[in-house]
Write a protein that holds these residues in place. Sequence first.
Motif, mmCIF file in Angstrom:
data_model
loop_
_atom_site.group_PDB
_atom_site.id
_atom_site.type_symbol
_atom_site.label_atom_id
_atom_site.label_comp_id
_atom_site.label_asym_id
_atom_site.label_seq_id
_atom_site.Cartn_x
_atom_site.Cartn_y
_atom_site.Cartn_z
ATOM 1 N N ARG A 182 46.010 49.166 42.381
ATOM 2 C CA ARG A 182 47.269 48.586 42.835
ATOM 3 C C ARG A 182 47.193 47.062 42.808
ATOM 4 N NH1 ARG A 182 48.062 51.412 47.654
ATOM 5 N NH2 ARG A 182 46.834 49.844 48.749
ATOM 6 N N ASN A 183 46.086 46.521 43.270
ATOM 7 C CA ASN A 183 45.905 45.069 43.237
ATOM 8 C C ASN A 183 45.870 44.547 41.801
ATOM 9 O OD1 ASN A 183 45.802 44.963 46.019
ATOM 10 N ND2 ASN A 183 43.565 44.966 46.123
ATOM 11 N N LEU A 184 45.247 45.326 40.926
ATOM 12 C CA LEU A 184 45.165 44.930 39.519
ATOM 13 C C LEU A 184 46.543 44.869 38.893
ATOM 14 C CD1 LEU A 184 43.595 44.418 36.886
ATOM 15 C CD2 LEU A 184 43.399 46.900 36.635
ATOM 16 N N PHE A 185 47.353 45.893 39.097
ATOM 17 C CA PHE A 185 48.690 45.899 38.506
ATOM 18 C C PHE A 185 49.607 44.883 39.175
ATOM 19 C CE2 PHE A 185 47.294 49.580 36.272
ATOM 20 C CZ PHE A 185 48.119 49.664 35.156
ATOM 21 N N ARG A 186 49.391 44.615 40.444
ATOM 22 C CA ARG A 186 50.153 43.557 41.108
ATOM 23 C C ARG A 186 49.857 42.201 40.470
ATOM 24 N NH1 ARG A 186 48.512 44.196 46.009
ATOM 25 N NH2 ARG A 186 50.318 45.185 46.978
ATOM 26 N N PHE A 187 48.591 41.997 40.101
ATOM 27 C CA PHE A 187 48.203 40.750 39.437
ATOM 28 C C PHE A 187 48.782 40.674 38.025
ATOM 29 C CE2 PHE A 187 45.263 38.597 36.519
ATOM 30 C CZ PHE A 187 45.275 37.316 37.059
ATOM 31 N N LEU A 188 48.721 41.783 37.283
ATOM 32 C CA LEU A 188 49.205 41.783 35.904
ATOM 33 C C LEU A 188 50.724 41.724 35.821
ATOM 34 C CD1 LEU A 188 46.872 44.525 34.331
ATOM 35 C CD2 LEU A 188 46.709 42.050 34.010
ATOM 36 N N TYR A 189 51.408 42.324 36.815
ATOM 37 C CA TYR A 189 52.875 42.432 36.787
ATOM 38 C C TYR A 189 53.465 42.048 38.148
ATOM 39 C CZ TYR A 189 52.023 44.989 32.476
ATOM 40 O OH TYR A 189 51.614 45.347 31.213
ATOM 41 N N PRO A 190 53.366 40.779 38.532
ATOM 42 C CA PRO A 190 53.858 40.370 39.857
ATOM 43 C C PRO A 190 55.382 40.465 39.999
ATOM 44 C CG PRO A 190 53.236 38.453 38.553
ATOM 45 C CD PRO A 190 52.779 39.650 37.784
ATOM 46 N N ASP A 191 56.103 40.353 38.885
ATOM 47 C CA ASP A 191 57.561 40.346 38.925
ATOM 48 C C ASP A 191 58.088 41.724 39.314
ATOM 49 O OD1 ASP A 191 60.184 39.632 38.679
ATOM 50 O OD2 ASP A 191 60.229 39.763 36.491
ATOM 51 N N GLY A 192 58.684 41.823 40.479
ATOM 52 C CA GLY A 192 59.280 43.072 40.923
ATOM 53 C C GLY A 192 58.295 44.104 41.417
ATOM 54 N N PHE A 193 57.044 43.715 41.639
ATOM 55 C CA PHE A 193 56.049 44.688 42.096
ATOM 56 C C PHE A 193 56.400 45.194 43.491
ATOM 57 C CE2 PHE A 193 52.211 46.311 43.964
ATOM 58 C CZ PHE A 193 51.582 46.946 42.901
ATOM 59 N N LYS A 194 56.227 46.523 43.681
ATOM 60 C CA LYS A 194 56.578 47.123 44.964
ATOM 61 C C LYS A 194 55.708 48.341 45.233
ATOM 62 C CE LYS A 194 60.526 49.149 47.446
ATOM 63 N NZ LYS A 194 61.954 49.552 47.341
ATOM 64 N N GLU A 195 55.174 48.436 46.442
ATOM 65 C CA GLU A 195 54.443 49.631 46.866
ATOM 66 C C GLU A 195 55.446 50.680 47.345
ATOM 67 O OE1 GLU A 195 51.146 49.043 49.511
ATOM 68 O OE2 GLU A 195 50.812 46.986 48.783
#
Length: 260
Positions: A182-195
């Motif tokens: 989750r942290n990895l994808f948040r870093f790669l795709y910060p735009d619109g990221f949501k848990e």
Amino acid sequence: MTELQKHGRLDCRDCFNSPDATIKPHPKWKLRNDPGSWGSRNPRIMVVGFSKGSTQSDIYQSGNFDDVAFGGQETRRNLTDILRRVKLLSPLETSDQKIKETEQEFYFTSLVRCSCARIDEKESLEKGREVYKTSGELMVKSFKEIPWIISNCTQKYLSSIPSSVDLVCLLGVTDPYIRQCRNLFRFLYPDGFKEIDAVTYRTKNFLCVHLTHPSKGNGTIKAWLNADTRNPSESSRKKASAIKREMAINSITTNGLARI
């Protein structure tokens, strides 16, 4: 439109500073140069493991390339059961049918394209020789011990997922592994990221859902597939696996991503 890597072996040695096929990027780790991609270049669904196991790595060296991804009869059968359970394969479809160059909807890969193996200190001590493992806790330990390997690979191969992709299925449901991914994808795709929930998160363009791993060494796969959350006789451990399965099914179906 951005496309994923073509089905086949990849010519990549970014993490290798020598001509050797196998290197030790860390005193406890080995990395074998055997990267590849399977399936459609513009898929709707991506299935992402961590790295190849020893069986898959051996097939890469001397077997049929299409047999590499999640290779081995039991692992492929488990993967079929998992994808059917979350409504991504019909009862008549199998993972073998999808891991082909002619596939249009699915793409199969891993966070680390080359094969990672970590020394098992306990078993090495017992046997008096170095014993390396390719599954289990090593997936989480890798984020702390060889983070540059994960960073190199994911930024090169997973940082520009094409717009055709609606769903990324990550294989592995332990809480620490989900947190790291989750942290990895948040870093790669910060735009619109949501848990969303314990197994689901999304970027602006696609949904990420964690499913159990198909490895034959996964001791909780039967519970993930079959445990009943409403059965009072089920153990708390089995119910925990079943709850994660139900979350995954709910995320896939409510977002209109089920294929059946």
